[in-house]
Design a protein around this motif. Structure first.
Motif, PDB file in Angstrom:
ATOM      1  N   SER A   1      -8.578   5.196 -11.206  1.00 12.32           N
ATOM      2  CA  SER A   1      -9.651   4.413 -10.597  1.00 12.32           C
ATOM      3  C   SER A   1      -9.152   3.037 -10.151  1.00 12.32           C
ATOM      4  N   GLN A   2      -8.399   2.374 -11.004  1.00  9.74           N
ATOM      5  CA  GLN A   2      -7.905   1.042 -10.659  1.00  9.74           C
ATOM      6  C   GLN A   2      -6.854   1.108  -9.561  1.00  9.74           C
TER       7      GLN A   2
ATOM      8  N   ASN B   1      -7.519  -2.779   3.108  1.00 14.15           N
ATOM      9  CA  ASN B   1      -8.505  -3.687   3.696  1.00 14.15           C
ATOM     10  C   ASN B   1      -7.845  -4.968   4.178  1.00 14.15           C
TER      11      ASN B   1
ATOM     12  N   ASP C   1      -7.274   0.528  -1.878  1.00 20.59           N
ATOM     13  CA  ASP C   1      -8.317   0.162  -0.916  1.00 20.59           C
ATOM     14  C   ASP C   1      -8.235  -1.319  -0.544  1.00 20.59           C
ATOM     15  N   ALA C   2      -7.974  -2.167  -1.531  1.00 16.65           N
ATOM     16  CA  ALA C   2      -7.875  -3.606  -1.261  1.00 16.65           C
ATOM     17  C   ALA C   2      -6.688  -3.914  -0.355  1.00 16.65           C
TER      18      ALA C   2
ATOM     19  N   HIS D   1       0.843  -1.209   0.000  1.00 16.89           N
ATOM     20  CA  HIS D   1       0.000   0.000   0.000  1.00 16.89           C
ATOM     21  C   HIS D   1       0.872   1.250   0.000  1.00 16.89           C
TER      22      HIS D   1
ATOM     23  N   THR E   1      -8.847   5.835 -15.959  1.00 17.43           N
ATOM     24  CA  THR E   1      -8.973   4.401 -15.640  1.00 17.43           C
ATOM     25  C   THR E   1      -7.855   3.967 -14.705  1.00 17.43           C
TER      26      THR E   1
ATOM     27  N   SER F   1      -6.813   3.340  -7.176  1.00 21.48           N
ATOM     28  CA  SER F   1      -7.582   3.581  -5.950  1.00 21.48           C
ATOM     29  C   SER F   1      -8.196   2.285  -5.426  1.00 21.48           C
ATOM     30  N   THR F   2      -8.729   1.477  -6.334  1.00 20.15           N
ATOM     31  CA  THR F   2      -9.309   0.188  -5.936  1.00 20.15           C
ATOM     32  C   THR F   2      -8.249  -0.720  -5.330  1.00 20.15           C
ATOM     33  N   LEU F   3      -7.075  -0.768  -5.943  1.00 17.42           N
ATOM     34  CA  LEU F   3      -5.985  -1.605  -5.438  1.00 17.42           C
ATOM     35  C   LEU F   3      -5.487  -1.101  -4.086  1.00 17.42           C
TER      36      LEU F   3
END
Length: 141
Positions: A97-98, A108, A104-105, A56, A94, A100-102
């Motif tokens: 966005s991807q 998490n 967040d994962a 991260h 894109t 940001s998703t990674l």
């Protein structure tokens, strides 16, 4: 030969040598293994959590290094009439966005494993305390 005949011939020859075989281990007598048990290794949970945290941090730092340059290039291409500019802007959005998703994962995973490790350690202490208390109660009877 018509198309339908040729197509039917191609399908039949393609499926002629196809068969299905399921590989499996023979079942054990008595319904399976009796040694299966759920176990949690705190060191492994901690290592995975630390790896997710480190990933991260690296992604947050290095994942956006080309964002400003790409955005500027997309703007300049669009202003100068190149159709590639809008495509580059889409790629940049894109990517953001991807990323940001990674991020967040990874956060998490790290947070969940930290929580799981702490929760299991707390439960272990509660079980030890309960067992100790039950031994003390035996002496009072």
């Amino acid at each position: 030969m018509s198309f339908d005949e040729e197509w039917a011939s191609a399908r039949s020859s393609a499926t002629a040598g196809v068969s299905m075989r399921l590989n499996q281990v023979a079942p054990e007598p008595g319904g399976g293994s009796s040694t299966a048990d759920l176990g949690v290794n705190q060191d492994k949970l901690g290592a995975i959590g630390n790896a997710a945290y480190a990933l991260h941090g690296r992604l947050a730092k290095d994942g956006n290094h080309a964002q400003a340059g790409t955005s500027d290039a997309a703007t300049m291409m669009t202003v100068n009439g190149f159709r590639t500019g809008s495509a580059m802007a889409t790629v940049n959005e894109t990517w953001k966005s991807q990323l940001s998703t990674l991020l967040d994962a990874c956060a998490n995973i790290s947070n969940h494993l930290d929580y799981s490790a702490a929760s299991h350690a707390r439960e272990e202490e509660e079980i030890k305390a309960a067992l100790s208390a039950s031994k003390i109660n035996e002496y009072f009877k």
